[in-house]
Design an enzyme around this catalytic site. Structure first.
Site, PDB file in Angstrom:
ATOM      1  N   PRO A  39       0.844  -1.204   0.000  1.00  0.00           N
ATOM      2  CA  PRO A  39       0.000   0.000   0.000  1.00  0.00           C
ATOM      3  C   PRO A  39       0.879   1.254   0.000  1.00  0.00           C
ATOM      4  CG  PRO A  39      -0.059  -1.108   2.154  1.00  0.00           C
ATOM      5  CD  PRO A  39       0.673  -2.006   1.222  1.00  0.00           C
ATOM      6  N   HIS A  40       0.511   2.229  -0.787  1.00  0.00           N
ATOM      7  CA  HIS A  40       1.356   3.427  -0.882  1.00  0.00           C
ATOM      8  C   HIS A  40       0.529   4.626  -1.315  1.00  0.00           C
ATOM      9  CE1 HIS A  40       1.335   1.623  -4.942  1.00  0.00           C
ATOM     10  NE2 HIS A  40       1.265   2.886  -5.339  1.00  0.00           N
TER      11      HIS A  40
END
Lengths: 155, 164
Positions: free
Chosen positions: A66-67
């Site tokens: 996740p980013h």
């Protein structure tokens, strides 16, 4: 770009408590807010959740990245979470995700952000690296695994 | 012996924004000053890497385009920075920003500009021998058709630049 420069033992949580995707992201953002330069944790959480709505960052073989970009962080921030049980992260292979790398960077640091993601993608292709990360007993062990991999001692 | 022969009439320094590449730029400026060379500073937006992350489904299309714009802005900023460094030492530079596969774009620039010497920073870290074949710095070394200088070390170059 060395991940070990960004990931110290306090950036790692073994035994995530979240039971679903949103809870895990919240937990990782909370950790990030505690150990990194974060001015607005809610803004970071929203940025990561918004990015996730465009498409899951759950990859294959139990790994998720996740980013997001957010100016609520002062610099590129990375935390790592490990779940032994596994979380349904809408992964590409449909299998539970065990190893999570959360990356958040300000808009002015897209270069290092992209390089860090590319480095993680390269490392998680190494079977031994993935297995050692998921089975690590302590955050210090995780740091050692990352250091060894970056020194070319894996594969 | 022809004393008027200048082996370094045209220099290109490739920068990627790393500290090492900025040191390479400082040495290139010093060399341009010493040899009276024309100096071109080159940055390449690593479109290939973004495409790989898109293919791996780490990025979505709109995000990839967003990062591409960011990297282009980064490139302009780095080129502007080196331009100012050169100006501060009275050296003229030209800048070039390209997009694509890094080693191929560097090679094209070298050919198109008939460069005599390519200057670049230290080679990137590799995770394995196999990995070394995919490291951009190494690929540039293998691909370009002109002499290449890989700039290593820190203190001496910074000192040299300050004294210029």
């Amino acid at each position: 770009m060395r991940l070990a420069d960004y990931i110290t033992s306090d950036h790692i949580k073994i035994g995530l408590e979240g039971r679903n995707k949103d809870e895990v992201i919240e937990e990782l953002v909370e950790l990030c807010s505690e150990v990194c330069d974060v001015s607005d944790p809610d803004a970071v959480l929203q940025a990561v959740l918004n990015r996730e709505r465009d498409g899951s960052t759950g990859l294959e073989k139990g790994v998720a990245i996740p980013h997001a970009k957010s100016d609520a962080v002062g610099t590129l921030s990375i935390v790592v979470g490990i779940s032994r049980e596994g979380i349904d992260f809408e992964a590409q292979d449909g299998k539970p995700s065990h190893l999570f790398f959360l990356l958040v960077a300000p808009t002015s640091e897209s270069g290092p952000h992209v390089q860090a993601i590319a480095k993680i993608v390269k490392l998680i292709k190494i079977d031994n690296f993935r297995e050692q990360m998921i089975n690590a007993q302590t955050p210090e062990d995780v740091v050692k695994v990352i250091n060894s991999a970056e020194n070319g001692e894996e594969e | 012996m022809n004393k008027n022969l200048n082996p370094f009439e045209r220099l290109i320094v490739y920068i990627d924004g790393s500290e090492s590449s900025i040191r390479a730029a400082k040495l290139a400026i010093a060399m341009a000053n010493a040899f009276g060379s024309r100096l071109r500073v080159l940055y390449v937006v690593n479109e290939n890497l973004l495409n790989e992350l898109l293919k791996a489904r780490v990025f979505v299309q709109v995000e990839k385009m967003d990062y591409e714009r960011d990297l282009e802005e980064d490139g302009k900023r780095y080129l502007g920075y080196v331009e100012k460094l050169a100006e501060s030492k009275g050296v003229d530079v030209e800048t070039s920003l390209r997009k694509g596969i890094v080693h191929e774009e560097v090679s094209c620039e070298v050919d198109e500009w008939q460069c005599d010497l390519l200057i670049q920073g230290e080679l990137g870290e590799v995770l394995s021998l196999r990995d070394s074949f995919y490291e951009e710095g190494e690929r540039i070394l293998r691909k370009v058709k002109c002499p290449v200088m890989v700039v290593k070390g820190q203190g001496k170059i910074n000192k040299l630049f300050e004294e210029l």
